[in-house]
Design a protein around this motif. Structure first.
Motif, short mmCIF file in Angstrom:
data_model
loop_
_atom_site.label_atom_id
_atom_site.label_comp_id
_atom_site.label_asym_id
_atom_site.label_seq_id
_atom_site.Cartn_x
_atom_site.Cartn_y
_atom_site.Cartn_z
N PHE A 88 28.50 19.56 69.13
CA PHE A 88 28.09 18.59 68.12
C PHE A 88 26.78 19.10 67.52
CE2 PHE A 88 27.89 13.66 67.47
CZ PHE A 88 27.54 13.84 66.13
N LEU A 89 26.89 20.07 66.63
CA LEU A 89 25.73 20.73 66.05
C LEU A 89 25.93 20.94 64.54
CD1 LEU A 89 25.08 23.50 68.74
CD2 LEU A 89 23.57 21.58 68.23
N GLY A 90 24.84 21.28 63.87
CA GLY A 90 24.92 21.59 62.45
C GLY A 90 23.79 20.96 61.66
N THR A 91 23.39 19.75 62.03
CA THR A 91 22.37 19.04 61.24
C THR A 91 21.11 19.86 61.05
OG1 THR A 91 23.21 16.88 61.94
CG2 THR A 91 20.94 16.97 61.14
N ASN A 92 20.61 20.47 62.10
CA ASN A 92 19.33 21.18 62.01
C ASN A 92 19.42 22.51 61.25
OD1 ASN A 92 17.38 19.46 63.52
ND2 ASN A 92 18.92 19.72 65.12
N ASP A 93 20.63 22.98 61.00
CA ASP A 93 20.79 24.16 60.16
C ASP A 93 20.30 23.91 58.75
OD1 ASP A 93 21.95 25.37 62.33
OD2 ASP A 93 23.96 25.55 61.46
N PHE A 94 20.20 22.62 58.38
CA PHE A 94 19.84 22.26 57.01
C PHE A 94 18.41 21.77 56.89
CE2 PHE A 94 24.40 21.42 57.73
CZ PHE A 94 24.88 22.52 57.04
N GLN A 95 17.60 22.06 57.91
CA GLN A 95 16.18 21.78 57.75
C GLN A 95 15.63 22.60 56.57
OE1 GLN A 95 13.58 21.76 61.13
NE2 GLN A 95 15.06 20.75 62.47
N SER A 96 14.56 22.13 56.00
CA SER A 96 14.03 22.75 54.78
C SER A 96 13.54 24.19 55.00
CB SER A 96 12.89 21.90 54.21
OG SER A 96 11.87 21.69 55.18
N VAL A 97 13.28 24.58 56.25
CA VAL A 97 12.82 25.95 56.52
C VAL A 97 13.96 26.96 56.44
CG1 VAL A 97 10.88 25.22 57.94
CG2 VAL A 97 13.10 25.66 59.02
N HIS A 98 15.22 26.48 56.36
CA HIS A 98 16.38 27.37 56.33
C HIS A 98 17.10 27.28 54.98
CE1 HIS A 98 15.75 27.84 60.58
NE2 HIS A 98 16.06 26.59 60.84
N GLU A 99 17.84 28.31 54.68
CA GLU A 99 18.64 28.34 53.45
C GLU A 99 20.13 28.29 53.76
OE1 GLU A 99 17.52 28.00 50.45
OE2 GLU A 99 15.46 27.95 51.19
N PHE A 100 20.49 27.88 54.94
CA PHE A 100 21.90 27.79 55.32
C PHE A 100 22.63 26.74 54.49
CE2 PHE A 100 23.65 29.26 59.69
CZ PHE A 100 23.34 30.57 59.40
N HIS A 101 23.91 27.03 54.23
CA HIS A 101 24.80 26.07 53.58
C HIS A 101 25.97 25.80 54.54
CE1 HIS A 101 22.80 25.93 49.64
NE2 HIS A 101 22.42 27.16 49.96
N ALA A 102 26.86 24.92 54.11
CA ALA A 102 27.92 24.43 55.00
C ALA A 102 28.76 25.55 55.61
CB ALA A 102 28.82 23.46 54.23
N GLU A 103 29.19 26.50 54.80
CA GLU A 103 30.05 27.57 55.31
C GLU A 103 29.32 28.41 56.36
OE1 GLU A 103 33.18 28.22 54.81
OE2 GLU A 103 33.58 26.72 53.25
N GLN A 104 28.04 28.64 56.16
CA GLN A 104 27.27 29.44 57.13
C GLN A 104 27.09 28.69 58.44
OE1 GLN A 104 24.22 29.80 54.07
NE2 GLN A 104 24.16 32.01 54.43
N SER A 105 26.86 27.39 58.34
CA SER A 105 26.72 26.58 59.54
C SER A 105 28.02 26.55 60.33
CB SER A 105 26.31 25.15 59.16
OG SER A 105 26.11 24.36 60.32
N ALA A 106 29.13 26.43 59.63
CA ALA A 106 30.44 26.43 60.30
C ALA A 106 30.71 27.78 60.96
CB ALA A 106 31.54 26.11 59.28
N GLN A 107 30.29 28.85 60.32
CA GLN A 107 30.44 30.17 60.93
C GLN A 107 29.56 30.29 62.18
OE1 GLN A 107 32.54 32.68 60.41
NE2 GLN A 107 33.57 31.50 58.82
N GLY A 108 28.41 29.62 62.15
CA GLY A 108 27.58 29.57 63.34
C GLY A 108 28.31 28.93 64.51
N LEU A 109 29.02 27.85 64.23
CA LEU A 109 29.82 27.21 65.28
C LEU A 109 30.92 28.15 65.78
CD1 LEU A 109 30.21 23.56 63.95
CD2 LEU A 109 29.04 24.28 66.04
N ALA A 110 31.50 28.92 64.88
CA ALA A 110 32.52 29.88 65.29
C ALA A 110 31.95 30.87 66.29
CB ALA A 110 33.08 30.61 64.07
N SER A 111 30.70 31.29 66.08
CA SER A 111 30.06 32.21 67.02
C SER A 111 29.87 31.55 68.39
CB SER A 111 28.69 32.64 66.47
OG SER A 111 28.85 33.39 65.28
N LEU A 112 29.57 30.26 68.40
CA LEU A 112 29.42 29.55 69.66
C LEU A 112 30.77 29.45 70.39
CD1 LEU A 112 27.01 26.61 68.71
CD2 LEU A 112 26.45 28.90 69.52
N VAL A 113 31.82 29.20 69.65
CA VAL A 113 33.16 29.14 70.24
C VAL A 113 33.50 30.49 70.89
CG1 VAL A 113 35.63 28.95 69.73
CG2 VAL A 113 34.01 27.34 68.70
#
Length: 214
Positions: A88-113
């Motif tokens: 249950f992650l993703g929210t903090n990927d969108f803090q203002s210090v980062h430039e991540f967007h939805a697809e990148q965050s989802a790919q991050g979850l793929a790495s965790l899987v």
């Protein structure tokens, strides 16, 4: 007994919106879910590993250990055998210090899987099933969340769909928390006690279906 690892951030840790305090175990969604599973006759133990500020694969520039990959495999080893891991992650990927967007965050979850499935668990222990939970969208962040999550609503657009696509690709289970509850109107990021309860009730039913396959 089914052991379930909840790997999350402050939405699962149970921070009380507008404060730095924490809901009690029986008030935050992982605890409520465990109680509800047990009340339905499912012998389940929910293990919470929820860290405020945790990202998927990003580093926090001021606090160490917030990259979700850090120590993940060791946590799987420590708590094995596991029936299920809830990411249950993703929210903090969108803090203002980062430039991540939805697809990148989802790919991050793929790495965790991938990391979970590559964990060198003991012989004979099962590789746990994985449930990806898309967090509710940050909406009009307020107070101490306002600057931290400036622009998050725009950057996170399409996150649930992107995570659902990863779930299909990786053959994981998927759940969209936004279909159950929005974020708190108090800070726009976290969950009120009633929202924890609503989320836990529906997630308990979802998890029960997943565990029924064992």
């Amino acid at each position: 007994m089914h052991s379930i690892l909840v790997y999350g951030d402050s939405l699962s840790w149970g921070i009380i919106p507008g404060t730095r305090r924490r809901f009690a175990f029986h008030q935050r969604w992982p605890g409520v879910m465990e109680i509800e599973l047990r009340q339905t006759g499912i012998d389940a133990r929910v293990i919470e590993d929820c860290l405020n500020g945790r990202r998927t694969v990003l580093e926090d520039p001021t606090k160490a250990g917030r990259n979700g990959l850090d120590g993940l495999q060791q946590r799987i080893e420590i708590n094995s055998p596991l029936s299920l891991v809830v990411l249950f992650l993703g929210t903090n990927d969108f803090q203002s210090v980062h430039e991540f967007h939805a697809e990148q965050s989802a790919q991050g979850l793929a790495s965790l899987v991938d990391a979970i499935r590559a964990t060198p668990i003991e012989p004979g222990m099962p590789t746990p099933k994985i449930l990806l939970v898309a967090p509710p969208t940050v909406q009009s962040p307020k107070h101490n969340m306002a600057a931290k999550f400036q622009g998050a609503e725009t950057k996170s657009a399409g996150l649930a769909e992107a995570i659902d696509n990863i779930a299909k690709e990786k053959r994981c289970e998927f759940f969209d928390a936004a279909k159950v509850t929005p974020t708190s109107v108090i800070d726009g990021v976290h969950l009120d006690q009633e929202q924890h309860l609503a989320l836990a009730t529906v997630l308990a039913a979802t998890v029960a279906e997943i565990l029924a396959d064992y």
